[in-house]
Design a protein around this motif. Structure first.
Motif, PDB file in Angstrom:
ATOM      1  N   ARG B  33       0.746  -1.293  -0.023  1.00  0.00           N
ATOM      2  CA  ARG B  33       0.018   0.231  -0.058  1.00  0.00           C
ATOM      3  C   ARG B  33       0.852   1.418  -0.032  1.00  0.00           C
ATOM      4  N   VAL B  34       1.963   1.297   0.520  1.00  0.00           N
ATOM      5  CA  VAL B  34       2.706   2.571   0.900  1.00  0.00           C
ATOM      6  C   VAL B  34       4.055   2.521  -0.197  1.00  0.00           C
ATOM      7  N   ALA B  39       8.841   2.930   5.581  1.00  0.00           N
ATOM      8  CA  ALA B  39       7.576   3.319   5.901  1.00  0.00           C
ATOM      9  C   ALA B  39       7.018   2.506   6.323  1.00  0.00           C
ATOM     10  N   ALA B  40       6.877   1.304   5.431  1.00  0.00           N
ATOM     11  CA  ALA B  40       6.306  -0.178   5.875  1.00  0.00           C
ATOM     12  C   ALA B  40       6.609  -0.654   7.197  1.00  0.00           C
ATOM     13  N   GLU B  41       7.894  -0.699   7.466  1.00  0.00           N
ATOM     14  CA  GLU B  41       8.661  -1.127   8.639  1.00  0.00           C
ATOM     15  C   GLU B  41       7.969  -0.297   9.993  1.00  0.00           C
ATOM     16  N   LYS B  75      -3.118   2.836  10.441  1.00  0.00           N
ATOM     17  CA  LYS B  75      -1.657   3.339  10.476  1.00  0.00           C
ATOM     18  C   LYS B  75      -1.115   3.801   9.338  1.00  0.00           C
ATOM     19  N   VAL B  76      -1.895   2.915   8.396  1.00  0.00           N
ATOM     20  CA  VAL B  76      -1.422   3.168   6.625  1.00  0.00           C
ATOM     21  C   VAL B  76      -1.891   4.724   6.334  1.00  0.00           C
ATOM     22  N   ILE B  77      -3.109   4.982   6.726  1.00  0.00           N
ATOM     23  CA  ILE B  77      -4.002   6.094   6.577  1.00  0.00           C
ATOM     24  C   ILE B  77      -3.210   7.325   7.296  1.00  0.00           C
TER      25      ILE B  77
END
Lengths: 88, 196
Positions: B33-34, B39-41, B75-77
């Motif tokens: 998604r990102v 950032a994903a970590e 958290k993604v949002i």
């Protein structure tokens, strides 16, 4: 006025996100009945849309496609441990 | 074990097993998604930390993995909201190259789509194809990619996407249209247009 191929491509994409007006839908339908290229484009957008639904639905019962480095995992494990001790 | 009986409520697993049990799954989910490894970590770490605080509230009505994924989605949002807060609202990443190459001034096709040799939905077992999908998403400009994954992978409404990515509502569908056109073209160039 009949929509151009460019306009139809925009409407086809937008129809995946919101409902087109009746007028827009009629224009698209008539255009698609006469335009093989735009019909192909719409078909491909639909195939892509379905494909991504499948990608999104992957529930990880198989191996996750992307994985973290061991270093990243260690860092996160540390953070989890620190916070575990805080919230016990 | 599927013996047809009602499953018991799932028990909370030990947090010190979380990274090994769910780490890669959550990372893969976030990364798709990102499109940013670091950032994903961070998102995975934030998810586990938030889950630690909330773990007494876990009622066991869903799997632990599902519960964690729910936290991760938020958290993604949050990540996207923060990332695009500073961008000017009307900056919609003019992809002049796309606008000029696909259609002529009369709105007719210039760079026509080709027939595809395969249904992409049937290729997802192939690791190489998944990599092509990822490369194509990574090739989109940042906010286009974010709009695209929020819509196609998270099924977020355009209204939410506009707000989170700081795009004016009238530009939202334009961005999604461009993202889709670019993705279609990329998949066609890299795989689907060729005879295999």
């Amino acid at each position: 006025m009949m929509p151009t191929c460019k306009e139809v491509s925009e409407r086809v994409s937008r129809s995946l996100d919101e409902k087109l007006t009746l007028k827009e839908r009629i224009g698209v339908w008539i255009h698609l009945s006469m335009c093989g290229i735009c019909s192909l484009y719409k078909k491909q957008l639909d195939l892509m849309n379905h494909m991504f639904k499948k990608v999104a639905a992957e529930d990880g019962s198989e191996q996750p496609f992307f994985t973290m480095s061991d270093k990243a995992k260690e860092t996160i494990k540390k953070a989890v441990k620190e916070n575990m001790d805080k919230t016990e | 074990m599927d013996d047809g009986q009602q499953p018991e409520n799932e028990h909370m697993t030990e947090p010190d097993t979380w990274v090994d049990r769910y780490g890669d799954y959550l990372f893969s989910y976030a990364f798709q998604r990102v499109n940013d490894r670091v950032a994903a970590e961070d998102i995975v770490q934030d998810t586990f930390v938030a889950a630690l605080v909330a773990r007494t509230k876990f009622k066991g009505k869903s799997k632990v993995k599902t519960w964690l994924t729910g936290i991760l989605k938020h958290k993604v949002i949050d990540h996207f909201r923060k990332k695009y807060k500073e961008l000017p609202k009307d900056n919609i990443e003019l992809t002049a190259d796309l606008a000029n190459t696909e259609f002529n001034e009369k709105g007719e096709w210039k760079n026509k789509p080709s027939k595809w040799s395969q249904d992409p939905g049937k290729l997802l077992e192939q690791r190489e194809f998944m990599e092509v999908i990822h490369k194509c998403i990574a090739g989109l400009s940042s906010r286009l990619a974010s709009a695209f994954t929020l819509r196609e992978l998270e099924d977020e409404s355009t209204e939410t996407i506009c707000k989170v990515l700081n795009i004016s509502p009238t530009n939202c569908w334009v961005m999604l249209h461009r993202a889709r056109s670019l993705m279609r073209l990329c998949l066609e160039k890299k795989w689907l247009g060729a005879k295999r």
